[in-house]
Design an enzyme around this catalytic site. Sequence first.
Site, short mmCIF file in Angstrom:
data_model
loop_
_atom_site.label_atom_id
_atom_site.label_comp_id
_atom_site.label_asym_id
_atom_site.label_seq_id
_atom_site.Cartn_x
_atom_site.Cartn_y
_atom_site.Cartn_z
CE LYS A 119 -4.31 -1.96 1.52
NZ LYS A 119 -3.86 -3.38 1.48
C1 LIG Z 1 -4.36 -4.44 0.80
C2 LIG Z 1 -3.53 -5.67 0.64
C3 LIG Z 1 -3.84 -6.66 -0.32
C4 LIG Z 1 -5.08 -6.60 -1.19
O1 LIG Z 1 -5.04 -5.59 -2.15
P1 LIG Z 1 -6.41 -5.10 -2.83
O2 LIG Z 1 -5.99 -3.95 -3.66
O3 LIG Z 1 -7.31 -4.70 -1.71
O4 LIG Z 1 -6.95 -6.22 -3.62
C5 LIG Z 1 -3.00 -7.75 -0.42
N1 LIG Z 1 -1.92 -7.88 0.38
C6 LIG Z 1 -1.59 -6.96 1.30
C7 LIG Z 1 -0.40 -7.18 2.16
C8 LIG Z 1 -2.37 -5.82 1.46
O5 LIG Z 1 -2.04 -4.91 2.39
#
Ligand SMILES: *Cc1c(COP(=O)(O)O)cnc(C)c1O
Length: 544
Positions: A119
């Site tokens: 993120k």
């Molecule tokens: C948020 C997140 C995801 C999922 O991503 P999306 O965009 O919500 O599909 C997968 N792995 C981690 C570690 C995340 O923080």
Amino acid sequence: MKYLSTRGGDERLTFEEVKPAVSTVLTGLAPNGGLYIPEYIPALPENWETSWKDLSFTDLAVEVLSLYISPEDISREDLRALVEKSYRTFRHPDITPVKRLSARTYVLELFHGPTFAFKDVALQLLGNLFEFFLARRNARKSAGAKPETLTVVGATSGDTGSAAIYGLRNKANVSIFILHPKGRVSPIQEAQMTTVTDTNVHNLAVNGTFDDCQDIVKSLFGDREFNAKHRLGAVNSINWARILAQTVYYFHSYFQLRAQSPPDNVEIQYVVPTGNFGDVLAGYYAKRMGLPMARLVVATNENDILARFWKSGAYEKVDTSAVNGSAVTAPAAGASDGKQAAGGVKETFSPAMDIMVSSNFERLLWYLAYEDAAGSGQEAKMRAACATLDGWMKSMKSDGRVQVPISVLGLARRDFVAERISNEQTLDTIREYFTSESAYVADPHTAVGLCAAKIVATQNPPSITQVVLSTAHPAKFSEAVTRALSSSPNFDFELDVLPPEFKGLLEKERRVIAVDAPEASLVKEIIEGFAEREAGSATGASSV
Ligand SMILES: *Cc1c(COP(=O)(O)O)cnc(C)c1O
């Protein structure tokens, strides 16, 4: 480039549409409940493959983003400065490096940002965009006018709050309040959040559960007066700028892989551990723009609403069809309420993907409805898609489910394939990759992707090379990793996994505000208090 709502209306907005507090496009949510999408998907410049191939991540980001952000919104020069500032916080020179695990399997590591999870790629940029837009608007105000500010409020169960905090720390005119359930967040995740001591960052430890925290945030946003007064904002995953930032690493990895392996007839298949469908949607945009790739793989954990959709064309909250459950349950730290209400979210080893519905899926559904719409004429098809989508979302709201026509399912299957991975498979996969030749330690989210990749590979032609998106550093989800590998004689958590940045973290100075009861009024008081103090210091007057 203008933006429209998936649920219709004539409104067309620019990337930075000037609205009170914060741009609507940056937020993502349209007033009619829909999500903003670009008016059209831009095509790549004719010679992109040669002219982009040696670009650095930041140079490539400027190229890709400027296809969606008009120079009138952000000049190219400003965009470059924002991008450079955003990715300077990453530890790896390639920002998002690609690593080879085997002849046909690579990982695209997205966790080299400040909080060790993917993120950061989007939130580092988003924080700088907010600051940039606010500064520009305030500069246009007359001297002495009250500056426009933004108060970001959010709840976290631990795994994603820190990325928002690191994205917004120290940004002018922005303050951030992140609520977490006190004592229910893993020690490392709690330390990651609360050791950020910038004065605009406020960690609230709520004496309650994660659901309590979410309810408080909802009630704050629902309070019109409070919301308007403090100009509340969110940085959640429907945010359009986040999706956009994530398209860049698909392009970057494409070129990295081309450089690493001879350009034979290799076709790349991206495999994406998926929760709210933001990451994989970014891949879909890249594909539609013209980046060559095979079908995208949507990898879900046991919260498998998406995997079920690709099986049946039914998008439904509660699994009405199948047998459930697995032998291994996951009392993941920070989420160990032991709560698993019928039809509720399941707690898994990959908590950042524990969702009931996928908030960004609406955007894909819109494109499918558009393609499926009868007739010709872009405008007419767009209107038809909005109307169809509006109907689907209404039935989702009233019945908790929608069944799309078989033609729509066919379109979805043309571009994607989906797999559900159980808790047991997740741990097995972590073990398998650690004991393989590559000796790779995968975090549980990445392991969901690796396991889905393996299943899909059995149906792939041999020309396909898979790139699994690695969304978190294994140290961030140490419980699942340790659980999977503790019986391996060669495994040493400190040696194999723990990054030096984590070592001193638990001893560092913290700043956290205790909220003694899960009550919105207490949180409001805290936010009010900081706002008053700030207003006082801004004007040099003491409040009366
Ligand atoms: C948020 C997140 C995801 C999922 O991503 P999306 O965009 O919500 O599909 C997968 N792995 C981690 C570690 C995340 O923080």
